[in-house]
Write a protein that holds these residues in place. Sequence first.
Motif, PDB file in Angstrom:
ATOM      1  N   PRO A  75      -3.896 -40.997   7.330  1.00 63.33           N
ATOM      2  CA  PRO A  75      -4.571 -40.966   6.025  1.00 63.33           C
ATOM      3  C   PRO A  75      -4.232 -39.733   5.191  1.00 63.33           C
ATOM      4  CG  PRO A  75      -6.109 -40.410   7.789  1.00 63.33           C
ATOM      5  CD  PRO A  75      -4.845 -40.842   8.452  1.00 63.33           C
ATOM      6  N   THR A  76      -3.572 -38.737   5.803  1.00 60.92           N
ATOM      7  CA  THR A  76      -3.209 -37.544   5.031  1.00 60.92           C
ATOM      8  C   THR A  76      -1.876 -37.718   4.301  1.00 60.92           C
ATOM      9  OG1 THR A  76      -2.048 -36.492   6.896  1.00 60.92           O
ATOM     10  CG2 THR A  76      -4.419 -36.091   6.688  1.00 60.92           C
ATOM     11  N   VAL A  77      -1.184 -38.836   4.540  1.00 66.09           N
ATOM     12  CA  VAL A  77       0.052 -39.135   3.798  1.00 66.09           C
ATOM     13  C   VAL A  77      -0.341 -39.653   2.422  1.00 66.09           C
ATOM     14  CG1 VAL A  77       2.107 -40.589   3.704  1.00 66.09           C
ATOM     15  CG2 VAL A  77       1.348 -39.629   5.891  1.00 66.09           C
ATOM     16  N   LYS A  78       0.055 -38.921   1.379  1.00 69.18           N
ATOM     17  CA  LYS A  78      -0.393 -39.243   0.027  1.00 69.18           C
ATOM     18  C   LYS A  78       0.788 -39.332  -0.941  1.00 69.18           C
ATOM     19  CE  LYS A  78      -4.805 -36.811   0.712  1.00 69.18           C
ATOM     20  NZ  LYS A  78      -5.683 -35.729   0.202  1.00 69.18           N
ATOM     21  N   ALA A  79       0.595 -40.155  -1.989  1.00 65.85           N
ATOM     22  CA  ALA A  79       1.584 -40.285  -3.052  1.00 65.85           C
ATOM     23  C   ALA A  79       0.874 -40.230  -4.400  1.00 65.85           C
ATOM     24  CB  ALA A  79       2.365 -41.585  -2.912  1.00 65.85           C
ATOM     25  N   GLU A  80       1.632 -39.998  -5.440  1.00 63.68           N
ATOM     26  CA  GLU A  80       1.053 -39.897  -6.786  1.00 63.68           C
ATOM     27  C   GLU A  80       0.444 -41.242  -7.169  1.00 63.68           C
ATOM     28  OE1 GLU A  80       0.224 -39.709 -10.763  1.00 63.68           O
ATOM     29  OE2 GLU A  80       1.825 -41.034 -10.075  1.00 63.68           O
ATOM     30  N   PRO A 103      11.244 -37.387 -10.114  1.00 62.04           N
ATOM     31  CA  PRO A 103      10.125 -36.468  -9.913  1.00 62.04           C
ATOM     32  C   PRO A 103       9.717 -36.420  -8.452  1.00 62.04           C
ATOM     33  CG  PRO A 103       9.302 -38.567 -10.676  1.00 62.04           C
ATOM     34  CD  PRO A 103      10.805 -38.696 -10.635  1.00 62.04           C
ATOM     35  N   ARG A 104       8.816 -35.528  -8.125  1.00 62.68           N
ATOM     36  CA  ARG A 104       8.211 -35.529  -6.791  1.00 62.68           C
ATOM     37  C   ARG A 104       7.302 -36.740  -6.664  1.00 62.68           C
ATOM     38  NH1 ARG A 104       7.704 -29.966  -8.426  1.00 62.68           N
ATOM     39  NH2 ARG A 104       9.155 -28.638  -7.251  1.00 62.68           N
ATOM     40  N   VAL A 105       7.223 -37.292  -5.478  1.00 60.40           N
ATOM     41  CA  VAL A 105       6.480 -38.540  -5.275  1.00 60.40           C
ATOM     42  C   VAL A 105       5.195 -38.326  -4.485  1.00 60.40           C
ATOM     43  CG1 VAL A 105       6.595 -40.862  -4.280  1.00 60.40           C
ATOM     44  CG2 VAL A 105       8.612 -39.877  -5.394  1.00 60.40           C
ATOM     45  N   GLY A 106       5.246 -37.505  -3.444  1.00 60.66           N
ATOM     46  CA  GLY A 106       4.071 -37.349  -2.587  1.00 60.66           C
ATOM     47  C   GLY A 106       3.905 -35.933  -2.084  1.00 60.66           C
ATOM     48  N   ASN A 107       3.027 -35.792  -1.097  1.00 55.69           N
ATOM     49  CA  ASN A 107       2.745 -34.468  -0.550  1.00 55.69           C
ATOM     50  C   ASN A 107       3.669 -34.155   0.628  1.00 55.69           C
ATOM     51  OD1 ASN A 107       1.714 -36.176   1.377  1.00 55.69           O
ATOM     52  ND2 ASN A 107      -0.338 -35.263   1.446  1.00 55.69           N
ATOM     53  N   VAL A 108       3.428 -33.034   1.298  1.00 55.79           N
ATOM     54  CA  VAL A 108       4.271 -32.626   2.418  1.00 55.79           C
ATOM     55  C   VAL A 108       4.208 -33.648   3.555  1.00 55.79           C
ATOM     56  CG1 VAL A 108       4.633 -30.864   4.188  1.00 55.79           C
ATOM     57  CG2 VAL A 108       4.068 -30.184   1.862  1.00 55.79           C
ATOM     58  N   LYS A 160       6.488 -36.477   2.799  1.00 60.36           N
ATOM     59  CA  LYS A 160       7.873 -36.072   3.077  1.00 60.36           C
ATOM     60  C   LYS A 160       8.160 -36.171   4.575  1.00 60.36           C
ATOM     61  CE  LYS A 160      10.303 -31.676   3.636  1.00 60.36           C
ATOM     62  NZ  LYS A 160      11.704 -32.019   3.339  1.00 60.36           N
ATOM     63  N   GLU A 161       7.252 -35.618   5.388  1.00 57.91           N
ATOM     64  CA  GLU A 161       7.469 -35.612   6.837  1.00 57.91           C
ATOM     65  C   GLU A 161       7.462 -37.030   7.414  1.00 57.91           C
ATOM     66  OE1 GLU A 161       5.353 -31.216   7.543  1.00 57.91           O
ATOM     67  OE2 GLU A 161       4.278 -33.090   8.022  1.00 57.91           O
ATOM     68  N   ARG A 162       6.548 -37.851   6.913  1.00 53.24           N
ATOM     69  CA  ARG A 162       6.470 -39.227   7.407  1.00 53.24           C
ATOM     70  C   ARG A 162       7.717 -40.017   7.015  1.00 53.24           C
ATOM     71  NH1 ARG A 162       4.123 -42.155  11.407  1.00 53.24           N
ATOM     72  NH2 ARG A 162       4.055 -44.360  10.825  1.00 53.24           N
ATOM     73  N   LEU A 163       8.153 -39.881   5.773  1.00 50.07           N
ATOM     74  CA  LEU A 163       9.332 -40.592   5.272  1.00 50.07           C
ATOM     75  C   LEU A 163      10.576 -40.228   6.069  1.00 50.07           C
ATOM     76  CD1 LEU A 163      10.383 -42.303   2.621  1.00 50.07           C
ATOM     77  CD2 LEU A 163      11.223 -40.075   1.930  1.00 50.07           C
ATOM     78  N   GLU A 164      10.785 -38.929   6.247  1.00 48.39           N
ATOM     79  CA  GLU A 164      11.981 -38.475   6.958  1.00 48.39           C
ATOM     80  C   GLU A 164      11.883 -38.779   8.453  1.00 48.39           C
ATOM     81  OE1 GLU A 164      12.327 -34.396   5.819  1.00 48.39           O
ATOM     82  OE2 GLU A 164      12.924 -34.871   3.761  1.00 48.39           O
ATOM     83  N   GLY A 165      10.662 -38.766   8.992  1.00 42.04           N
ATOM     84  CA  GLY A 165      10.475 -39.110  10.396  1.00 42.04           C
ATOM     85  C   GLY A 165      10.778 -40.572  10.681  1.00 42.04           C
ATOM     86  N   CYS A 201      -0.759 -30.874  -4.817  1.00 41.92           N
ATOM     87  CA  CYS A 201       0.239 -30.153  -4.024  1.00 41.92           C
ATOM     88  C   CYS A 201       1.315 -31.138  -3.565  1.00 41.92           C
ATOM     89  CB  CYS A 201      -0.414 -29.481  -2.809  1.00 41.92           C
ATOM     90  SG  CYS A 201       0.726 -28.432  -1.878  1.00 41.92           S
ATOM     91  N   TYR A 202       2.484 -31.079  -4.209  1.00 40.11           N
ATOM     92  CA  TYR A 202       3.556 -32.056  -3.995  1.00 40.11           C
ATOM     93  C   TYR A 202       4.741 -31.437  -3.256  1.00 40.11           C
ATOM     94  CZ  TYR A 202       1.302 -35.232  -7.348  1.00 40.11           C
ATOM     95  OH  TYR A 202       0.428 -36.071  -7.982  1.00 40.11           O
TER      96      TYR A 202
END
Length: 512
Positions: A248-253, A339-344, A347-352, A393-394
């Motif tokens: 639930p901490t994975v967030k996007a704009e 632009p930036r899309v989501g939070n840290v 990023k970590e979830r996407l790349e993981g 915080c993006y």
Amino acid sequence: MAIALPKIVFSLTGHGYGGEFPPKKPSPTPLLRRKNRFQGVKTVQITSVLSKTNESMASTITDLDREEQEAEEQKMRRTGTESNERRLADCWREIQGQDDWIGMLDPIDPLLRSELIRYGEMAQACYDAFDFDPFSKYCGTCRFIRRRFFDSLGLPNLGYEVTRYLYATSNINLPNFFKKSRWPKVWSRNANWIGYVAVSDDETSARLGRRDITIAWRGTVTRLEWIVDLMDFLRPISSDKIIPCPDPTVKAESGFLNLYTDKDENCRFCKYSAREQILTEIRKLIQQYSNEDLSITITGHSLGSALAILSAYDIVETGQHLTQDGRAVPVCVFSFSGPRVGNVRFKERLEGLGVKVLRVVNVHDTVPKVPGVFFNEQVPKLVQKMAEGLPWCYSHVGIELQLDHKNSPFLKDTGGPTNFHNLEAHLHLLDGYHGKGKRFMLSSKRDIALVNKAADFLKDHHLVPPFWRQDENKGMVRNHEGRWVQPERPKLDDHPTDMHHHIKQLGLTSDS
């Protein structure tokens, strides 16, 4: 015994200089004057000769430089062609980011450059095909039928077939994205065409080394007011249970999420969300070509870049990239000025999950700097940690390829933000980029006039008028009565008749 030699007097005023012979003994002053006059003449003559020599040498050097540059450009084009023929089918996984493009960006791999330009042109096609004329009753649609999409845009040799058009709606105000006709009877009051899904044909697939499924997203047409409209706040990806995510901490704009997931039950074009259209089409194509090597390449510019990243995440998070025998199809995003899309955590979830993202940016462009102007990936780790709970915080994702329009000798030194953001300008910069600190030199025969297609960015001496791309007679034609009218278009593509079946098969929520 000494022999007396005759006394010989040499004078600067002898024959050839207007003097007498034998010369009279001149007074000191006239001699000095005549001597200075001679030296002046000599100096002028020597200076004139040197000047002409320098001009000749400069001209020769310029010609040599020009010939050298042309030779280098020809060599690069030849090398690039040989590279395409020799390597593309063998190293496509590296081009798609298997190793995060390590060692391929500085200096840039010529094959990677050509592929970036190719996918950038597929994103540019979304702009060129879009009807943004409010006086058109088809405003907000694609101007061409799906089966002749690339042919109509002058790209007959691209080697892709468009399998589906994409439509979107949104409950937020995006006047520079959602175009509406002024006609009372319009094709749709809430939907807009936002891109397409295409698949490579047999010949192109053989050259690429795999069957490539490409998704291209449209961005905003010109101005950048959408930044203000969308810069709202981060919200969990899994909110409203639309996109599943175990964290639930994975967030996007929130604006990007709305655009991607909203739908309108009363509109036949957007009764399914852009998300549902994407996932069902990807699943169908993977099943169709499951016995081949496949890739999924997603591209977009500006706002379309954000949608590209969000859809790439969704495809992999929901497992739609898996073949029937469990093989994972590689998913890659080529983003332009996004632009930036989501939070840290996003990023970590996407790349993981293994999604590869290469972001092409102009360092002077504003859009890649937002949202998250104050809290982003560039602030110290401690500050990021303290601010990670804030809704502003993006963090950027993937790898960044920085370009600088000031390195191009073809472009104006202008302060226009829309020029910095222009996609055709990005493709021009890619064509001339060879690495940091290296000379800007066009590597292909890509026409620089394309930069001014929808901009005023080329230097005036190139004699390319700004904003030159126009529809002949603004799309008006003469009917059989000789009157100027807007031509009728073929019926717009509706969603596939089996769409509801695919929605249920994938377990996607839909009340339609």
